[in-house]
Each structure stands twice: as structure tokens, then as C-alpha cells.
Design an enzyme around this catalytic site. Sequence first.
Site, short mmCIF file in Angstrom:
data_model
loop_
_atom_site.label_atom_id
_atom_site.label_comp_id
_atom_site.label_asym_id
_atom_site.label_seq_id
_atom_site.Cartn_x
_atom_site.Cartn_y
_atom_site.Cartn_z
N HIS A 116 -10.37 -5.67 -2.70
CA HIS A 116 -9.02 -5.87 -2.16
C HIS A 116 -9.11 -6.17 -0.68
O HIS A 116 -10.02 -5.70 0.01
CB HIS A 116 -8.15 -4.63 -2.39
N GLN A 118 -14.64 2.36 1.97
CA GLN A 118 -14.00 1.82 0.76
C GLN A 118 -13.72 2.96 -0.22
O GLN A 118 -14.63 3.71 -0.59
CB GLN A 118 -14.90 0.76 0.10
N ASN A 174 -12.63 -3.51 3.33
CA ASN A 174 -13.62 -2.44 3.50
C ASN A 174 -14.65 -2.58 2.39
O ASN A 174 -14.30 -2.65 1.22
CB ASN A 174 -12.93 -1.07 3.43
N ASP A 226 0.86 -1.18 0.00
CA ASP A 226 0.00 0.00 0.00
C ASP A 226 0.90 1.25 0.00
O ASP A 226 1.90 1.30 0.72
CB ASP A 226 -0.90 -0.02 1.25
N HIS A 274 -6.86 -5.91 2.81
CA HIS A 274 -5.68 -5.34 3.45
C HIS A 274 -5.05 -6.41 4.35
O HIS A 274 -5.76 -7.03 5.14
CB HIS A 274 -6.06 -4.16 4.34
P1 5GP Z 1 -9.89 1.11 0.80
O1 5GP Z 1 -10.19 2.30 1.66
O2 5GP Z 1 -10.58 1.19 -0.54
O3 5GP Z 1 -10.13 -0.19 1.51
O4 5GP Z 1 -8.33 1.14 0.56
C1 5GP Z 1 -7.71 1.54 -0.61
C2 5GP Z 1 -6.22 1.48 -0.35
O5 5GP Z 1 -5.53 1.57 -1.57
C3 5GP Z 1 -5.70 2.61 0.55
O6 5GP Z 1 -5.06 2.03 1.69
C4 5GP Z 1 -4.72 3.36 -0.35
O7 5GP Z 1 -3.59 3.82 0.35
C5 5GP Z 1 -4.36 2.31 -1.38
N1 5GP Z 1 -4.03 2.85 -2.70
C6 5GP Z 1 -4.75 3.76 -3.40
N2 5GP Z 1 -4.17 4.01 -4.58
C7 5GP Z 1 -3.06 3.21 -4.63
C8 5GP Z 1 -2.05 3.02 -5.63
O8 5GP Z 1 -2.06 3.61 -6.71
N3 5GP Z 1 -1.06 2.12 -5.34
C9 5GP Z 1 -1.04 1.45 -4.16
N4 5GP Z 1 -0.02 0.58 -3.98
N5 5GP Z 1 -1.97 1.61 -3.20
C10 5GP Z 1 -2.96 2.49 -3.44
#
Ligand code: 5GP
Length: 112
Positions: free
Chosen positions: A98, A92, A85, A29, A100
Site C-alpha cells: 500500500h 510496515q 513503508n 486510513d 500512503h
Molecule cells: P503501514 O505501517 O503498514 O505502512 O500502514 C498500515 C496502515 O493501515 C496504518 O496507517 C493503519 O492505520 C491502516 N489500517 C490498518 N488497518 C486498517 C483497516 O482495517 N482499515 C483502514 N482503512 N486502515 C487500516
Amino acid sequence: MGCIFCKIASHEINSKIVYETEEVIAFRDTNPQSPEHVLIVPKKHIESLETVGEDERALLGGILIAAREIAAKLGLKNGYRVVANCGEDAGQAVYHLHFHLLGGRHLGWPPG
Ligand code: 5GP
Ligand code: ZN
């Protein structure tokens, strides 16, 4: 179409990949919430747990087994957390399914 995780899965965009099979990719991340923070993603575009199909049960199981394997590879001997999430209340941000994988420090419970 504009999905950042699809672009990572197809290597169109670079990421720090820690695990990859034909169906699944896991990468670090960019905004880590713990010393080890990896996102485990099906290469197929699925928006969230809400839209996973019946025929994708094996794919989901494979992701959880991958989480265990990645945790072992990262040396997370004291434990780790796997979390998805789903939707607005969970915060989310990326609508490509995805999980984590978090570890490397004590993780509080309940989460925020
Ligand atoms: P969510 O809130 O959707 O569960 O988490 C999305 C996650 O994706 C966040 O922790 C954010 O830091 C990560 N993320 C967003 N864009 C990118 C990216 O371009 N590359 C990587 N490696 N992580 C990303
Ligand atoms: Zn996608």
C-alpha cells in the site's frame, strides 16, 4: 487469507473508498496522520515492494498516477506526500502493498 486489505479490496469489509478501478482501490486510513490520509492498494495480494514482480511494473505506475488523481480530487493544491513503508525498519504493519497519500498540512522532513 486473513488479509485485511484483501477484505477491503473485495468489499467484504467496509471502508471509506475514495477511488476504485479493476486493479486498484484507495480508501481512508482509519488512523489518519494528516487531515487527508488515503491508502492506495493493488487489489491483488502482493506483500510489499520487495515481492512486486517484473510483470507488475504497469500496476505500480498506475498506483502513482492514481495518487496524483486522488490528490487532485481531494483538492491538495499545496502538495502531498506518497510513501510506502517496506519492511520492519520502515514500520510496515500490514503486509499487503500500500502507498500512503498524505496531505492537508505541512509535512516535516526527514520523517521519523
Ligand atoms: P503501514 O505501517 O503498514 O505502512 O500502514 C498500515 C496502515 O493501515 C496504518 O496507517 C493503519 O492505520 C491502516 N489500517 C490498518 N488497518 C486498517 C483497516 O482495517 N482499515 C483502514 N482503512 N486502515 C487500516
Ligand atoms: Zn492482501
